[in-house]
Motif scaffolding. Structure first.
Motif, short mmCIF file in Angstrom:
data_model
loop_
_atom_site.label_atom_id
_atom_site.label_comp_id
_atom_site.label_asym_id
_atom_site.label_seq_id
_atom_site.Cartn_x
_atom_site.Cartn_y
_atom_site.Cartn_z
N ALA A 81 0.85 -1.19 0.00
CA ALA A 81 0.00 0.00 0.00
C ALA A 81 0.89 1.23 0.00
CB ALA A 81 -0.89 0.02 1.24
N GLN A 117 -9.13 4.79 3.37
CA GLN A 117 -9.32 3.81 2.32
C GLN A 117 -9.48 2.40 2.88
OE1 GLN A 117 -6.10 4.38 -0.43
NE2 GLN A 117 -6.43 2.37 -1.36
N HIS A 118 -8.75 2.08 3.95
CA HIS A 118 -8.69 0.70 4.40
C HIS A 118 -9.47 0.40 5.67
CE1 HIS A 118 -5.68 -0.72 1.53
NE2 HIS A 118 -5.13 0.48 1.64
N ASP A 143 -5.15 9.24 3.97
CA ASP A 143 -5.85 8.57 2.87
C ASP A 143 -5.87 7.06 3.06
OD1 ASP A 143 -6.13 11.05 1.83
OD2 ASP A 143 -4.51 10.86 0.36
N LEU A 144 -4.76 6.52 3.52
CA LEU A 144 -4.69 5.07 3.72
C LEU A 144 -5.69 4.63 4.78
CD1 LEU A 144 -0.86 4.24 3.64
CD2 LEU A 144 -2.60 3.70 1.92
N GLY A 177 0.49 5.76 0.17
CA GLY A 177 -0.34 6.95 0.12
C GLY A 177 -0.09 7.83 1.33
#
Lengths: 303, 261
Positions: free
Chosen positions: A214, A224-225, A220-221, A216
């Motif tokens: 991954a 996103q996750h 954001d990570l 970023g």
């Protein structure tokens, strides 16, 4: 032009791929975090970037120079803070800076002019003539950081900069690193302290088994996750609580050690239920990079 | 291509940084270091030279103390280079991780190994030169021809620095060096004409002794201290130069294998 570009990088030892096709691009002035569990290939990647070992495949360009072919030249414009302190125990604080500066071929006069500023940066002005053995862990790390700046580098590598430091010393190191990025220097750091990465890095790459899984901005990570809210539940009744209630109420529940992690968009119901249970304790917090890390790299122990 | 790169040595003048680093450490400990390096060989030389020498006739035309002084110049050079290139270099390489720090700067391992070799040779030079100085103060040096001993001493130092660095590159711990001292250094000291003339040895051992670098150092230094031009100086020098070059090269290749994996 990125300060560091790595493409398709590979390195294996005894048939095991330690770095297995890694791509990275690090823009000038940013702080980039290389995250991964033990044995993920972080330190090998660093050694490859410094030209201290030959890759089996792929390309590295550091400050516009091809590595390992012109690694020596590239190293004259970078700074390195290694994982293990390797300050020169035969010298005083000041001599460490002086002798290290000579390895770069910096003239004595320039070094003499630069050292007071470095000592101040390290907060060691008063300990100028102290022997290395008399310094605390935090002081040593600060001196190592100052030593890495002796050549006024554009790009600085830090391998686990705050491992083994107490909280005060960590905060001091973080503040210094901020100062360096504010001056426009590029930082690449490896760490497995996710709070450190979240706090310092503009961008992180999570690597495992030599591959990037991954990349970023930390925020954001996380978005996103991971679900935005986390309730950590621990205590004797935590597991039975999770089976009877938690799994139904949260979007996702994970068990690590004796702690149940409940991931959810709305934690109100869970928190309310937990308040009624005297046999468990809990912590309600926003999701963080560690949650992403654990989700992506798994929860089993790495040695 | 990769193999070629791995085998071609590319040292540079930057080795001077390493030499100066070690030199700066040495200046802090110069007196105890010199004393430690000198006391041992000097005691042996004086004790055996005068004590044993008093009971002996001249050896190959000179008093035993003079004979032994020449041998001691060589053996103390060997000892000093060996200790520095093994125990001290190993500390810097493996224990203190000083080499790791240096290799993060624009200095290569090739520069480092060369710097360490020349540093050890320099320290050995001081030991050999100090013995020579004492010998000359005792009237055991016959002419200024003995000044030629100095370059021979440096070259001898470089030979044993190279050999010592090979051991350092292979060594897992300090204990490993005992093998080298017991199996190489001590037998060499006894079989190279340091304490007694080589022709006292059995034929096969005399032949074997010709393969030892210390034999050739002694064969150059002893006549020079007596004021006589050595026999076949070029041959002896060639052996020493070959040993120095090959040993330093091997040390470099082995160090790369160990540290640049």
């Amino acid at each position: 032009m990125p300060h560091l570009r790595v493409s398709g990088l590979r390195k294996s030892y005894d048939g095991t791929d330690v770095v297995a096709g890694l791509d990275l691009e690090i823009t000038p002035g940013s702080c980039f975090g290389l995250l991964g569990p033990n044995g993920a290939g972080k330190t090998t990647t660093l050694r490859l970037c410094l030209g201290l070992t030959e890759p089996d495949g792929g390309e590295i360009t550091m400050l516009g120079l091809p590595v390992p072919e012109r690694a020596r030249e590239a190293r004259s414009r970078i700074g390195v803070v290694p994982q293990l302190d390797n300050l020169d125990p035969d010298f005083s604080v000041r001599e460490n800076l002086l002798v290290f500066g000579r390895y770069f071929g910096i003239p004595r006069r320039d070094l003499e002019a630069r050292i007071p500023g470095l000592l101040e940066f390290a907060g060691l002005t008063a300990r100028e003539h102290a022997r290395i053995q008399t310094l605390s862990g935090g002081m040593k790390r600060r001196l190592t950081l100052a030593r890495a700046l002796v050549n006024d580098p554009q790009l600085i590598f830090l391998d686990e900069p705050s491992t083994g430091l107490d909280p005060q010393a960590r905060h001091l190191i973080w503040e210094r690193l901020r100062k360096l990025t504010n001056e426009g220097r590029t930082i690449v750091l490896t760490t497995h302290f996710m709070d450190e990465a979240e706090r310092l890095c503009d961008r992180v790459a999570i690597i495992d088994h030599g591959r990037k899984i991954a990349e970023g901005a930390p925020r954001d990570l996380i978005a996103q996750h991971i679900e935005p809210q986390v309730v950590e539940v621990f205590g004797d009744g935590a597991q039975s609580w999770a089976e009877s209630f938690g799994r139904g109420a949260a979007e996702r529940c994970e068990l690590t050690g004796e702690t149940v992690f409940c991931y959810t968009h709305d934690a109100d119901a869970i928190v309310h239920a937990l308040d009624a249970r005297p046999d468990v304790r809990y912590l309600h917090r926003p999701a963080n990079l560690e949650d992403v890390f654990l989700k992506l790299t798994g929860r089993e122990l790495r040695d | 291509m990769k193999l070629q790169r791995a085998l071609r040595p590319r040292p540079s003048l930057r080795f001077v940084h390493i030499w100066r680093r070690n030199g700066l450490v040495w200046t802090k400990l110069a007196i105890p270091s010199m004393l430690g390096n000198l006391a041992d060989p000097m005691l042996y030389m004086l004790g055996l030279g005068y004590g044993l020498g008093a009971m002996m006739p001249d050896v190959v035309g000179m008093p035993y103390i003079a004979f032994l002084a020449a041998g001691t110049v060589c053996s103390s050079t060997m000892m000093s280079a060996s200790f520095e290139s093994m125990y001290s270099s190993f500390s810097r390489m493996h224990v203190q991780r000083t080499w790791d720090a240096i290799m993060n700067a624009p200095v290569t391992l090739d520069d480092l190994v060369l710097g360490e070799a020349i540093w050890s040779a320099s320290k050995a030079f001081l030991s050999g030169a100090a013995v020579l100085l004492v010998a000359s103060a005792l009237g055991l040096v016959e002419s200024t021809l003995a000044l030629w001993v100095l370059p021979v001493v440096f070259l001898t130092g470089l030979v044993f620095a190279g050999l010592g660095l090979i051991m350092t590159s292979l060594s897992p711990s300090y204990d490993f060096f005992m093998y080298y001292f017991t199996l190489a250094v001590t037998p060499m000291m006894l079989a190279s004409g340091v304490f007694f003339p080589l022709d006292r040895l059995p034929q096969w051992l005399q032949a074997a002794a010709q393969a030892l670098p210390l034999t050739h150092a002694v064969a150059l230094v002893r006549p020079l201290m007596r004021g006589v031009t050595p026999d076949a100086p070029i041959a002896h020098l060639s052996v020493l130069v070959a040993y120095a070059v090959l040993a330093c090269y091997a040390a470099l290749v082995l160090a790369r294998r160990r540290l640049l994996k």
